[in-house]
Structures are given as C-alpha cells and as structure tokens.
Design a protein around this motif. Structure first.
Motif, PDB file in Angstrom:
ATOM      1  N   LEU A 146       0.829  -1.205   0.000  1.00 13.32           N
ATOM      2  CA  LEU A 146       0.000   0.000   0.000  1.00 13.32           C
ATOM      3  C   LEU A 146       0.864   1.255   0.000  1.00 13.32           C
ATOM      4  N   THR A 147       1.934   1.209   0.799  1.00 15.45           N
ATOM      5  CA  THR A 147       2.849   2.350   0.843  1.00 15.45           C
ATOM      6  C   THR A 147       3.545   2.532  -0.493  1.00 15.45           C
ATOM      7  N   LEU A 148       4.025   1.444  -1.060  1.00 15.75           N
ATOM      8  CA  LEU A 148       4.725   1.525  -2.342  1.00 15.75           C
ATOM      9  C   LEU A 148       3.775   1.960  -3.459  1.00 15.75           C
ATOM     10  N   ARG A 149       2.526   1.533  -3.368  1.00 18.17           N
ATOM     11  CA  ARG A 149       1.557   1.911  -4.400  1.00 18.17           C
ATOM     12  C   ARG A 149       1.363   3.416  -4.447  1.00 18.17           C
ATOM     13  N   ARG A 150       1.300   4.084  -3.279  1.00 21.38           N
ATOM     14  CA  ARG A 150       1.133   5.544  -3.268  1.00 21.38           C
ATOM     15  C   ARG A 150       2.326   6.232  -3.932  1.00 21.38           C
ATOM     16  N   VAL A 151       3.532   5.701  -3.684  1.00 23.90           N
ATOM     17  CA  VAL A 151       4.732   6.292  -4.291  1.00 23.90           C
ATOM     18  C   VAL A 151       4.680   6.107  -5.810  1.00 23.90           C
ATOM     19  N   LEU A 152       4.287   4.932  -6.246  1.00 22.78           N
ATOM     20  CA  LEU A 152       4.230   4.662  -7.684  1.00 22.78           C
ATOM     21  C   LEU A 152       3.164   5.511  -8.375  1.00 22.78           C
ATOM     22  N   ASP A 153       2.015   5.701  -7.735  1.00 25.88           N
ATOM     23  CA  ASP A 153       0.967   6.535  -8.325  1.00 25.88           C
ATOM     24  C   ASP A 153       1.442   7.968  -8.495  1.00 25.88           C
ATOM     25  N   ARG A 154       2.136   8.493  -7.489  1.00 27.15           N
ATOM     26  CA  ARG A 154       2.679   9.852  -7.597  1.00 27.15           C
ATOM     27  C   ARG A 154       3.702   9.933  -8.718  1.00 27.15           C
ATOM     28  N   PHE A 155       4.540   8.902  -8.820  1.00 24.52           N
ATOM     29  CA  PHE A 155       5.578   8.890  -9.856  1.00 24.52           C
ATOM     30  C   PHE A 155       4.934   8.886 -11.246  1.00 24.52           C
ATOM     31  N   ALA A 156       3.942   8.044 -11.432  1.00 25.29           N
ATOM     32  CA  ALA A 156       3.286   7.973 -12.744  1.00 25.29           C
ATOM     33  C   ALA A 156       2.572   9.282 -13.057  1.00 25.29           C
ATOM     34  N   GLU A 157       1.962   9.879 -12.043  1.00 21.36           N
ATOM     35  CA  GLU A 157       1.246  11.129 -12.257  1.00 21.36           C
ATOM     36  C   GLU A 157       2.208  12.256 -12.621  1.00 21.36           C
ATOM     37  N   ASP A 158       3.381  12.276 -11.980  1.00 23.35           N
ATOM     38  CA  ASP A 158       4.336  13.366 -12.212  1.00 23.35           C
ATOM     39  C   ASP A 158       5.092  13.200 -13.521  1.00 23.35           C
ATOM     40  N   THR A 159       5.374  11.953 -13.907  1.00 22.81           N
ATOM     41  CA  THR A 159       6.261  11.736 -15.062  1.00 22.81           C
ATOM     42  C   THR A 159       5.535  11.248 -16.310  1.00 22.81           C
ATOM     43  N   GLY A 160       4.399  10.639 -16.163  1.00 21.02           N
ATOM     44  CA  GLY A 160       3.707  10.052 -17.310  1.00 21.02           C
ATOM     45  C   GLY A 160       4.327   8.765 -17.791  1.00 21.02           C
ATOM     46  N   ILE A 161       5.288   8.197 -17.067  1.00 21.38           N
ATOM     47  CA  ILE A 161       5.933   6.938 -17.458  1.00 21.38           C
ATOM     48  C   ILE A 161       4.999   5.779 -17.153  1.00 21.38           C
ATOM     49  N   THR A 162       4.952   4.816 -18.073  1.00 23.16           N
ATOM     50  CA  THR A 162       4.098   3.641 -17.907  1.00 23.16           C
ATOM     51  C   THR A 162       4.669   2.723 -16.834  1.00 23.16           C
ATOM     52  N   LEU A 163       3.800   2.225 -15.947  1.00 18.00           N
ATOM     53  CA  LEU A 163       4.220   1.340 -14.866  1.00 18.00           C
ATOM     54  C   LEU A 163       3.602  -0.039 -15.053  1.00 18.00           C
ATOM     55  N   ASN A 164       4.403  -1.079 -14.902  1.00 19.78           N
ATOM     56  CA  ASN A 164       3.952  -2.467 -14.847  1.00 19.78           C
ATOM     57  C   ASN A 164       4.306  -3.002 -13.458  1.00 19.78           C
ATOM     58  N   THR A 165       3.302  -3.205 -12.620  1.00 20.91           N
ATOM     59  CA  THR A 165       3.577  -3.544 -11.220  1.00 20.91           C
ATOM     60  C   THR A 165       2.952  -4.869 -10.838  1.00 20.91           C
TER      61      THR A 165
ATOM     62  N   GLN B 266      12.106   4.562  -3.795  1.00 19.44           N
ATOM     63  CA  GLN B 266      12.212   5.999  -4.065  1.00 19.44           C
ATOM     64  C   GLN B 266      13.503   6.334  -4.794  1.00 19.44           C
ATOM     65  N   GLU B 267      14.609   5.740  -4.366  1.00 18.62           N
ATOM     66  CA  GLU B 267      15.900   6.019  -4.996  1.00 18.62           C
ATOM     67  C   GLU B 267      15.918   5.489  -6.430  1.00 18.62           C
ATOM     68  N   SER B 268      15.376   4.293  -6.627  1.00 19.86           N
ATOM     69  CA  SER B 268      15.346   3.728  -7.981  1.00 19.86           C
ATOM     70  C   SER B 268      14.507   4.586  -8.916  1.00 19.86           C
ATOM     71  N   LEU B 269      13.340   5.028  -8.461  1.00 18.17           N
ATOM     72  CA  LEU B 269      12.479   5.872  -9.296  1.00 18.17           C
ATOM     73  C   LEU B 269      13.113   7.237  -9.550  1.00 18.17           C
ATOM     74  N   ALA B 270      13.825   7.757  -8.537  1.00 20.26           N
ATOM     75  CA  ALA B 270      14.515   9.033  -8.741  1.00 20.26           C
ATOM     76  C   ALA B 270      15.593   8.905  -9.803  1.00 20.26           C
ATOM     77  N   ASN B 271      16.324   7.793  -9.802  1.00 17.88           N
ATOM     78  CA  ASN B 271      17.344   7.581 -10.826  1.00 17.88           C
ATOM     79  C   ASN B 271      16.716   7.437 -12.212  1.00 17.88           C
ATOM     80  N   VAL B 272      15.569   6.769 -12.274  1.00 16.80           N
ATOM     81  CA  VAL B 272      14.869   6.652 -13.558  1.00 16.80           C
ATOM     82  C   VAL B 272      14.471   8.037 -14.057  1.00 16.80           C
ATOM     83  N   ARG B 273      13.940   8.843 -13.160  1.00 17.23           N
ATOM     84  CA  ARG B 273      13.476  10.173 -13.555  1.00 17.23           C
ATOM     85  C   ARG B 273      14.644  11.053 -14.009  1.00 17.23           C
ATOM     86  N   LYS B 274      15.767  10.987 -13.309  1.00 19.70           N
ATOM     87  CA  LYS B 274      16.870  11.923 -13.581  1.00 19.70           C
ATOM     88  C   LYS B 274      17.782  11.438 -14.701  1.00 19.70           C
ATOM     89  N   HIS B 275      17.958  10.120 -14.841  1.00 18.50           N
ATOM     90  CA  HIS B 275      19.035   9.637 -15.717  1.00 18.50           C
ATOM     91  C   HIS B 275      18.579   8.691 -16.830  1.00 18.50           C
TER      92      HIS B 275
END
Length: 401
Positions: free
Chosen positions: A279-298, A318-327
């Motif tokens: 549940l905690t990870l799902r909230r982080v992933l939803d925010r990530f998808a909303e902010d970046t528009g990247i497709t998620l397969n979970t 969080q660190e993995s998604l941040a690296n995806v977003r930045k690099h």
C-alpha cells in the motif's frame, strides 16, 4: 595471626624454598648425624633426637604457619635451642648454624627479628661449645675454628640478609611502580577507546543523516525542481497539466517539511502505515506515474514486514524511481514486490539508457547498499548502455507485522 603466604624478611618462590630445604638437610643435618656415628650411645642419641626435633619443627611450619608455638616463630626458637644443644653435645655446630641462616630470614617477621634470632642461635652455639670444653678449655676453644666461624657466619648472614632484603624491596617497589604505570596505561587506553567509540558513533550518525537527507529531502527537492520546470513549460499550452504539477509540487513540499521535522527530532519517526507494505509503495508509484507520465507495470504482493524492512523497501523504491526520472529516459518501469523463501524481494526495472555499474559513483546506490546491509540484506544492480537497468533488493525475513 597468619601473616599470609608472603611472610618473612626475605621472600622467595616455592622453588627457592625447596632448594633451601634440600641444601639444609644435605649440608646441615646429615653431616652431624654422620659425625656422631662413632660417639658414645648417649651423645649420638641426643644429637639425633635434637636433629629430629628441629626437622619436625620445620615440617610443622608448613602445617601451622600462623601458630606461635608450632608455626614459624616457634620453629625459630626450636632451631636456636637445637643448634645450641647440638653444639654442646658434639663440641661444635658451626656448619649446621651457617646452613640454618636462611631460616631466620625466611621465617622471621622483619629484619630486627631475623638478626635477633640469628644472634641468639650464634650465642647458644658458642655457649654450648664452651660449656662442653669447660673453663680449662675456654682459651683453646675461643681460638678454634668453630667458635670463630660462628660469629663470622652471623656477620655474613646479616650483611647478605640486609642486602637481599634491599634488593627485594627494590623489586617490589619496581613491581608496584610498573603496576601503577600499567593501570594508568589501561585507563588511558579506556579513555582513547571511549573517545574512538564516540567519534565512530558521531561518524555513523552523520552517515545516517546524510543517507536520510539524500533519500528524502534531496529527492523531494529534485522532484520539485523537475515539476516546476515542467509546469512552467506547459503553463500556456496545457494549463490543466500545469495545475496538476503545481499540486504535486505543493504535496512534495509538505512531505519534505514533514521529513525535515523527523530528521531534526521535532516529530516522531515511523510515520509509515501498518499493514502490507504494498500500500505504501503503491502511493509512491501513483505519484511517480502522475508526475512523469511513465508507464508502470507492477506486481505488488501482499507482503507484511517489520518497520525497518518497510522503510528500507520504501527508500530503495524511491531512490530507484529518482534515478529513472533523472538519468534513465525510460518509457516503462516494472516493479515487483514478493515474499520468497529467503525473505522479501523488491525488483525495479526500466527500459532506459542504462549505465556502466562499475563506473557509478553516485551516493544513492551506496546508500541503498548500506541500508540493506544493516538489515542483513543485499542490493544487486545490473545494467549496460542501451539495455536498461535492473535493481534487485533482497532483505532476509525479520518477522511479519
């Protein structure tokens, strides 16, 4: 009273005392016994009896060391009187007196007592020799070797005893000084160890704070910067999108503020909700998808775990998604959370540009590795240029919540 195991004016090891006893018996007691073999029966019997009494008295010192009559002091009186008696019966006892000198210095309570007992024995030996010779033979006896040897032996024993006592005192003083220096060195070492432990604790706390700041505040600020740039770009062409990004900026800023309060200790730690960590990870992933528009397969399994494991999984995601977003420049991200027989496993993959893992010098990967290592876990990163990246976090099972 018993004076303890280290009695006497001159102390020594048990081995030294045993050698002294052997020398005393062989060179002190045995010669008089042999010398009286041809003497009249009464003389021989008297000498052997006195030698036996002296030997018995010496043996009793080991059984009753603190007793006055049977112990050390009693033995010295018996020895002095026995030496005088042997001298009277044999007409000479200088050799036995000389080889008995260590007894006075070992068993007496101090230098004065040792000199006193030795002098008493010397007087009794000379007196016994003179009594046996009678007044008519005094002149001859006073110049005989026996009477001359006894005072010389007494003087020599005093000099040697005092010298040995001085060496013993110096050795004991040196031992006390070395013991004091050793105690001081131990105290200094304890202070150094305590200081090192404090410094190590401070270093570990700084590293922990740096890792927490990187995993929370730094990522939040980076997200705010990216969202602000995107909102500014889309302000005229897509106002709705810009409004949504501004709301994300506001939410991220609030979360950063809450994390900052936790880090400085003005708010309680452990704000994560209980129950499945998915549940905690799902909230982080939803925010990530909303902010970046990247497709998620979970594939987020219903995994329950303790709070340290929950926090570690959250920070790794969080660190993995941040690296995806930045690099990474990825279009799709896959996330799998599952419980295995060996523990909890979190896998994050992307189809981005990839990188050479060995050349990575980022703080984030090292921080994840250390965080997992504290829980006995392990982080595996697989990537190559153009082939995307796989991050696998494995944490042993520490018990479910």
């Amino acid at each position: 009273m018993d004076e303890g195991p280290r009695y006497g004016t001159v102390t020594g090891t048990p081995v030294l005392h045993r050698w002294n006893a052997v020398l005393w018996v062989l060179c002190g007691l045995v010669p008089p016994a042999i010398a009286t073999a041809d003497d009249p029966g009464a003389t021989r019997a008297g000498v052997l009896m006195l030698l036996g009494v002296i030997s018995l008295s010496y043996a009793l010192t080991a059984l009753f060391p603190g007793q006055w009559l049977l112990g050390r002091r009693g033995h010295l009186y018996v020895l002095a009187l026995g030496l005088g008696g042997v001298s009277y019966l044999m007409g000479g006892g200088a050799a036995l007196y000389v080889f008995s000198q260590p007894h006075f210095w070992i068993y007496a309570t101090g230098p004065s007592a040792a000199i006193g007992f030795s002098g008493l024995a010397a007087g009794l030996v000379v007196a016994g020799d003179l009594l046996r010779a009678g007044p008519d033979g005094w002149a001859a006896e006073l110049t005989s070797g026996n009477v001359v040897a006894v005072p010389l032996g007494f003087a020599g024993s005093v000099l040697l005893g005092l010298a040995f006592q001085g060496l013993t005192a110096q050795s004991e003083a040196r031992a006390h000084r070395l013991a004091a220096e050793l105690a001081g060195a131990r105290r200094s070492l304890a202070r150094i160890e305590a200081k090192a432990q404090r410094e190590q604790g401070a270093t570990e706390e700084r590293e922990r704070l740096a890792r927490e700041i990187h995993d929370t505040l730094a990522q939040g600020f980076a997200s705010i910067v990216v969202l602000a740039e995107a909102a500014r770009t889309a302000l005229e062409s897509d106002p709705g999108r810009s409004a949504q990004q501004l709301r994300s900026i506001e939410q991220t800023a609030r979360e950063n503020f809450a994390e900052a309060r936790v880090l400085v200790g003005s708010a309680p730690r452990g704000g994560l909700t209980q129950g499945p960590v998915s549940l905690t990870l799902r909230r982080v992933l939803d925010r990530f998808a909303e902010d970046t528009g990247i497709t998620l397969n979970t594939e987020l399994g219903e995994v329950s775990c303790d709070q340290p494991t929950r926090i570690a999984l959250l920070r790794c995601l969080q660190e993995s998604l941040a690296n995806v977003r930045k690099h990474a420049g990825a279009s799709t991200v896959g996330v799998v959370l599952a419980r295995r027989s060996y523990g909890v496993e979190l896998e994050v993959t992307d189809d981005g540009s990839g990188f050479v893992v060995e050349e990575s010098r980022g703080f984030g990967l090292d921080g994840m590795r250390k965080r997992l290592a504290e829980l006995g876990g392990e982080l595996t990163v697989t990537s190559s240029i153009g082939d995307g990246t796989l991050v696998l976090a494995v944490i042993p099972d520490h018990g479910q919540v």
